[in-house]
Enzyme design. Structure first.
Site, PDB file in Angstrom:
ATOM      1  N   ASP A 156       0.176  -8.376   1.452  1.00 50.35           N
ATOM      2  CA  ASP A 156      -0.427  -7.130   1.031  1.00 50.35           C
ATOM      3  C   ASP A 156       0.366  -5.991   1.697  1.00 50.35           C
ATOM      4  O   ASP A 156       0.992  -6.214   2.739  1.00 50.35           O
ATOM      5  CB  ASP A 156      -1.887  -7.154   1.499  1.00 50.35           C
ATOM      6  CG  ASP A 156      -2.510  -5.800   1.483  1.00 50.35           C
ATOM      7  OD1 ASP A 156      -2.622  -5.232   0.397  1.00 50.35           O
ATOM      8  OD2 ASP A 156      -2.857  -5.289   2.567  1.00 50.35           O
ATOM      9  N   ASP A 158      -0.540  -1.992   2.138  1.00 51.88           N
ATOM     10  CA  ASP A 158      -1.282  -1.071   3.007  1.00 51.88           C
ATOM     11  C   ASP A 158      -2.181  -1.823   3.976  1.00 51.88           C
ATOM     12  O   ASP A 158      -2.949  -2.701   3.582  1.00 51.88           O
ATOM     13  CB  ASP A 158      -2.160  -0.131   2.169  1.00 51.88           C
ATOM     14  CG  ASP A 158      -1.323   0.850   1.362  1.00 51.88           C
ATOM     15  OD1 ASP A 158      -0.522   0.402   0.527  1.00 51.88           O
ATOM     16  OD2 ASP A 158      -1.478   2.060   1.578  1.00 51.88           O
TER      17      ASP A 158
HETATM   18  P1  IMP Z   1      -2.489  -2.726  -0.953  1.00 48.25           P
HETATM   19  O1  IMP Z   1      -3.307  -2.748   0.303  1.00 48.25           O
HETATM   20  O2  IMP Z   1      -1.022  -2.883  -0.694  1.00 48.25           O
HETATM   21  O3  IMP Z   1      -3.002  -3.665  -1.988  1.00 48.25           O
HETATM   22  O4  IMP Z   1      -2.595  -1.243  -1.531  1.00 48.25           O
HETATM   23  C1  IMP Z   1      -3.850  -0.650  -1.783  1.00 48.25           C
HETATM   24  C2  IMP Z   1      -3.701   0.836  -1.795  1.00 48.25           C
HETATM   25  O5  IMP Z   1      -2.643   1.235  -2.675  1.00 48.25           O
HETATM   26  C3  IMP Z   1      -4.923   1.537  -2.312  1.00 48.25           C
HETATM   27  O6  IMP Z   1      -5.906   1.732  -1.313  1.00 48.25           O
HETATM   28  C4  IMP Z   1      -4.344   2.861  -2.816  1.00 48.25           C
HETATM   29  O7  IMP Z   1      -4.345   3.830  -1.795  1.00 48.25           O
HETATM   30  C5  IMP Z   1      -2.900   2.535  -3.181  1.00 48.25           C
HETATM   31  N1  IMP Z   1      -2.648   2.539  -4.637  1.00 48.25           N
HETATM   32  C6  IMP Z   1      -1.673   3.236  -5.233  1.00 48.25           C
HETATM   33  N2  IMP Z   1      -1.641   2.993  -6.554  1.00 48.25           N
HETATM   34  C7  IMP Z   1      -2.619   2.108  -6.802  1.00 48.25           C
HETATM   35  C8  IMP Z   1      -3.071   1.467  -7.995  1.00 48.25           C
HETATM   36  O8  IMP Z   1      -2.521   1.649  -9.100  1.00 48.25           O
HETATM   37  N3  IMP Z   1      -4.121   0.611  -7.859  1.00 48.25           N
HETATM   38  C9  IMP Z   1      -4.703   0.369  -6.667  1.00 48.25           C
HETATM   39  N4  IMP Z   1      -4.305   0.938  -5.530  1.00 48.25           N
HETATM   40  C10 IMP Z   1      -3.271   1.812  -5.583  1.00 48.25           C
HETATM   41 MG    MG Z   2      -4.355  -3.707   2.098  1.00 47.77          MG
END
Ligand code: IMP
Ligand code: MG
Length: 417
Positions: A156, A158
């Site tokens: 993952d 973020d």
């Molecule tokens: P992950 O933790 O890498 O899955 O990213 C999640 C975060 O990406 C979300 O909390 C958003 O801030 C950001 N984000 C940016 N674009 C999108 C999208 O198209 N769908 C969902 N999250 C997005």
């Molecule tokens: Mg995340």
């Protein structure tokens, strides 16, 4: 009967397997770790000696329980393998438990984690959710190190590889560890909800990683190409290709699962419209300082102030989930919250399955997904548990800590423990 919203929220967020383990570990804590007579001994050295005996005793008792849980998991795996009709013991005790794709050396993992979380030495604080999460994670890494069979590591983005909204800079602590995995011929894929169909933002956010790949004369070209990005849960696949563009988008025909061919744009739009309407209603009714961001395969409600409270975000995500679940769509969806709320087409379990398939049929036991969002109600990493092994982290520093530990284990074939 009164059910407060807080109780409702905690009950759906609880991980029953971890809670069950917690209840088992409570017995040695209450009976053996807490009520030590050492406090009555005046002579300091004698008191310390008595305490160290008590700690060793508690450690032995905890370790025995972890060993017994190991056996219960092995039995559960045997039930699943042999497709037995009767439920396994673990299934009876924890009805929501899923599959385990490897055995877990929990006793060995506990002894390792105990060295830095001091679980057996504690008299006033019982084994916690986080202690158990650590033992499960280390056991999973030990299992991979010992089998030597890890082929696909998905991460993952973020709050797992970097802080919210950031990326992989040249000085990122996780970067050399990802490079090391590539060196060992493991495919490394960032499996993120963040969706950028043209890839420009991925190039910006992961510029440190891409520069390291470009400059590396340790990795072969094949190993470099083992760096991928699966964006918008399962909607865009990019792969390192070298040259000025650095990453290329792989045509869907090469990696889409057969079931995805039925996802029409109309149906995606219909699903996203429903989610958007709920988000808009929440903004109006609750007077939320937030705006809507609509993309091709997702819709988000993003705060216009620094942050919204966890309760507010969870209220909105649960409203979306309830509305979406009350209708049927010909596309799968997932709705989750982080610092914002999103509803996306598809989910990360589908993303991981696409990768397993595209890479020639990598099985679940050779796959690991590392993520921070594993709570059942509103986490977008949760569903990857159905397609591979997992590691539940609370932030990038834990990812770094555990990848370092894994690298150490691997050098010793995981047998040093
Ligand atoms: P992950 O933790 O890498 O899955 O990213 C999640 C975060 O990406 C979300 O909390 C958003 O801030 C950001 N984000 C940016 N674009 C999108 C999208 O198209 N769908 C969902 N999250 C997005
Ligand atoms: Mg995340």
């Amino acid at each position: 009967m009164s059910v407060s919203s807080t109780r409702f929220r905690t009950s759906v967020r609880r991980d029953e397997f971890i809670e069950w383990i917690k209840s088992l570990l409570l017995t040695p804590f209450v009976l053996h770790a807490h009520l030590q007579p050492a406090g009555d001994i005046d002579e300091p050295r004698a008191r310390r000696y008595q305490r160290s005996l008590a700690i060793a005793d508690a450690r032995r008792r905890y370790a025995t329980i972890w060993f017994d849980i190991e056996a219960v998991i092995s039995d559960h795996r045997r039930h699943r393998r042999q497709r037995l009709q009767t439920p396994s013991k673990l299934q009876i005790l924890v009805p929501t438990v899923g599959d385990f794709f490897t055995d877990l050396p929990l006793r060995d993992a506990f002894l390792l984690v105990d060295q830095y979380r001091f679980i057996s030495a504690r008299r006033f604080v019982s084994p916690s959710f986080n202690d158990i999460r650590h033992v499960l994670a280390v056991a999973q890494l030990l299992a991979h190190a010992r089998s030597g069979g890890l082929k696909l590591a998905t991460f993952d983005g973020d709050v797992t590889l970097y802080d919210h909204g950031q990326g992989i800079d040249p000085d990122s602590l996780v970067l050399p560890l990802l490079m090391e995995l590539l060196k060992r011929n493991v495919v490394v894929c960032i499996l993120t909800a963040a969706g950028y169909p043209d890839g420009v933002r991925y190039r910006e956010r992961y510029h440190g990683m891409l520069a390291a790949l470009r400059q590396s004369n340790v990795l072969t070209d094949v190993q470099k190409r083992n760096f991928c990005i699966m964006g918008a849960e399962c909607n865009y696949l990019f792969r390192y290709c070298g040259g000025p563009s650095e990453i290329e988008r792989i045509p869907e025909s090469e990696w889409h699962l057969p079931e995805m061919r039925k996802w029409t744009e109309d149906e995606c739009t219909r699903m996203l419209d429903v989610a958007q309407q709920v988000m808009e209603e929440c903004i109006v009714l609750m007077k939320l300082p937030a705006e809507i961001i609509r993309k091709q395969r997702s819709v988000g409600m993003v705060p216009t102030v620094e942050r919204l409270s966890r309760e507010t975000l969870e209220e909105v995500v649960m409203a979306c989930q309830r509305q979406l679940a009350s209708q049927s769509f010909d596309v799968p969806w997932c709705a989750f919250n982080d610092c914002d709320v999103w509803a996306d087409v598809g989910d990360k379990a589908i993303g991981a399955r696409c990768l397993q398939n595209y890479l020639g049929g990598i099985p679940p036991e050779a796959t690991i997904h590392v993520g921070d969002q594993f709570s059942a109600a509103a986490g977008n990493d949760f569903r990857t548990r159905t397609v591979g092994t997992t590691l539940w982290v609370t932030g990038p520093s834990e990812t770094v800590e555990w990848l370092r530990l894994f690298s150490d284990m691997d050098e010793n074939t995981g047998k040093k423990l």
